[in-house]
Write an enzyme that holds these catalytic residues in place. Structure first.
Site, short mmCIF file in Angstrom:
data_model
loop_
_atom_site.label_atom_id
_atom_site.label_comp_id
_atom_site.label_asym_id
_atom_site.label_seq_id
_atom_site.Cartn_x
_atom_site.Cartn_y
_atom_site.Cartn_z
N GLY B 9 3.40 23.02 36.25
CA GLY B 9 3.20 21.58 36.44
C GLY B 9 3.23 20.90 35.07
N ALA B 129 0.12 14.14 29.90
CA ALA B 129 1.40 14.82 30.12
C ALA B 129 1.92 14.39 31.47
CB ALA B 129 1.22 16.33 30.10
N LYS B 186 -16.27 16.79 30.58
CA LYS B 186 -14.95 16.53 31.17
C LYS B 186 -15.06 16.24 32.67
CE LYS B 186 -10.47 16.38 31.54
NZ LYS B 186 -9.24 16.89 31.16
N ASN B 204 -6.06 3.43 35.88
CA ASN B 204 -7.36 3.73 35.27
C ASN B 204 -8.03 2.50 34.65
OD1 ASN B 204 -6.56 6.25 35.99
ND2 ASN B 204 -6.53 7.12 33.93
#
Lengths: 305, 305
Positions: B9, B129, B186, B204
């Site tokens: 991915g 990414a 995280k 976001n």
């Protein structure tokens, strides 16, 4: 009996055709001139199960051009957030001792202070109605109209005889002694089904089938029954009944969301949130649900700009 | 150094090209034969700002056909819910003393009991990414890889020298002493941004701009910092920083929702909900958010049937 109905959405049209069918003289007040013209020209189509009836003796006026007149009863069938615009115009033009309000939630009750009509009624609609176009309404689900006096006149009651004239079993109504529990129970149902179907974009029955939505719905019902002083078991039973009875319906709030219209959240959950705050209750599921719908509305607004 | 990367991915491809650029020999393991064939034939296109590079010395294998081999380090770059399927195959075929996990959340850590690799590392990726196709990846935002030992070997560390070989400033990394606070911080960021952007279907940055979503986000952050023992101010600061830094990004969970893929909710909020339950904390905003995403996933599943 002369009836003036303010608002020609699904509920306004439904009342207009049933009043006309019961032999009353109906004046319908619309928001747009276009809808009034169409109704005056073609009448209102009324769909009930497999019947299609044409009701062609309803007078329609766009609200700012309505002629001054006397009437026995004014029925307000607009959204509660439209009342602040509508009330002053009606007060000025239409002379009537009796008013009846059909709004959801409780925001409209806060507007009744200082109004000097001798008789004021409040009602909650448990009928299913769908506006099929500017001049067409379908009675999609036979329920009832529950009504109560907010202010009662000592002598002859216009509201009493109005509701008595619906002997017609297709359009039943029930009298309630007290208006606040009646509105609170309806608010509970609306406050659960409308926002959750709107957030998840599902039909009413899906609330019962999706186990994760149930995990949100159950504590939301609990909080609302407490805030609104609805007996817990009665409240739960009522919400589940309405979800089941209207399982294939798209709720009015979701319909508004999908058509980009303003949603009726303040009069329903906004009222409950403010009541919870006054009583210093902690209601996280209620607040989350309210903020989520407001957040969705805010996004829609932002995108339209 | 020989590196085997499991999962092709966005993150797997990003690691593959940076490892290849740093002179390592990279074996990439894909889910589909089609993607492996394409990579073997055409290489991987790597987009960084205005640069387009072609990396054509990566060997790719579909996972069930990968040849048995020895490697210095296996990097797991699959979603955590894919690990139960992937781990037994990799254990059987690929001999390596060192493993590195790049998963979100904490579900993967619960799978590491009884694994006898001499060295296990955990990392969290703060790089942006985007997979542009089966053989193309874009480095959309330079961040860092934070990594820590879950299990350390006494002598020479493969992980230590692996991360040291990225002197390249384009792909920095930072060592963390303790893995749990690193993963929890995280998880806090992912547990707020991913679900809320998914429920409201917004980018976001919108979480900061929409005042009603903020009314949900703030208590959700409060509950999560408590459950995860993240210092409150540090947690709030981090979430707001990441929202701002990635304001124009579509979160990975929303991307999954929009493409009808499974969402990574269990490893993130599911873990936090279970931790709250163990510690008997009341976390209504966390539970509501978790159930809302599960409810959305359930609807998607139902529609696909």
């Amino acid at each position: 009996m002369n009836i003036t109905i303010v608002g020609a959405g699904s509920i306004g049209l439904l009342y207009a055709v049933y009043c006309a069918e019961a032999g009353m003289k109906v004046t319908l007040i619309t928001r747009t001139k276009k809808q009034a013209d169409l109704i005056n020209k073609s009448g209102v189509e009324f769909i009930r199960q497999d019947d299609h009836l044409l009701v062609d003796h309803i007078d329609a006026y766009e609200i700012t051009t309505v002629a001054e007149h006397f009437t026995d009863l004014v029925i307000f069938a607009v959204k509660s957030y439209q009342l602040p615009d509508v009330l002053p115009l009606i007060k000025e033009k239409i002379k009537s001792s009796s008013w009846l309000f059909l709004q959801n939630g409780l925001a409209h009750v806060e507007m009744l202070e200082g109004i000097n009509q001798v008789e004021i009624g409040l009602a909650v609609i448990e009928h299913g109605a769908k506006k099929e176009g500017a001049t067409s309404v379908q009675h999609t689900g036979k329920g009832t109209t529950r009504w109560a006096y907010y202010k009662k006149q000592d002598e002859m009651s216009v509201l009493g005889s109005f509701f008595e004239s619906f002997k017609n079993k297709q359009f039943p109504n029930e009298y309630a002694e007290e208006w606040l529990p009646m509105l609170h129970l309806k608010l509970l149902v609306n406050g659960v089904i409308n926002p959750l179907t709107t957030i998840f974009q599902v039909k009413n029955g899906e609330l019962l089938k999706n186990p994760y939505i149930r995990e949100i719905m159950n504590p939301l019902i609990e909080e609302l029954t407490e805030v609104l002083s609805v007996p817990r078991d009665k409240g739960i039973k009522k919400v589940l009944e309405v979800c089941t009875f209207t399982q294939n319906n798209t709720s009015s709030m979701l319909t508004d969301r999908l058509s980009g219209r303003r949603m009726e959240i303040e009069a329903i959950l906004g009222y409950a949130v403010r009541l919870a705050k006054q009583n210093r209750r902690s209601t996280p599921y209620l607040t989350y649900t309210y903020m989520a719908v407001k957040g969705i509305e805010n996004e829609t607004g932002r995108r339209e700009v």
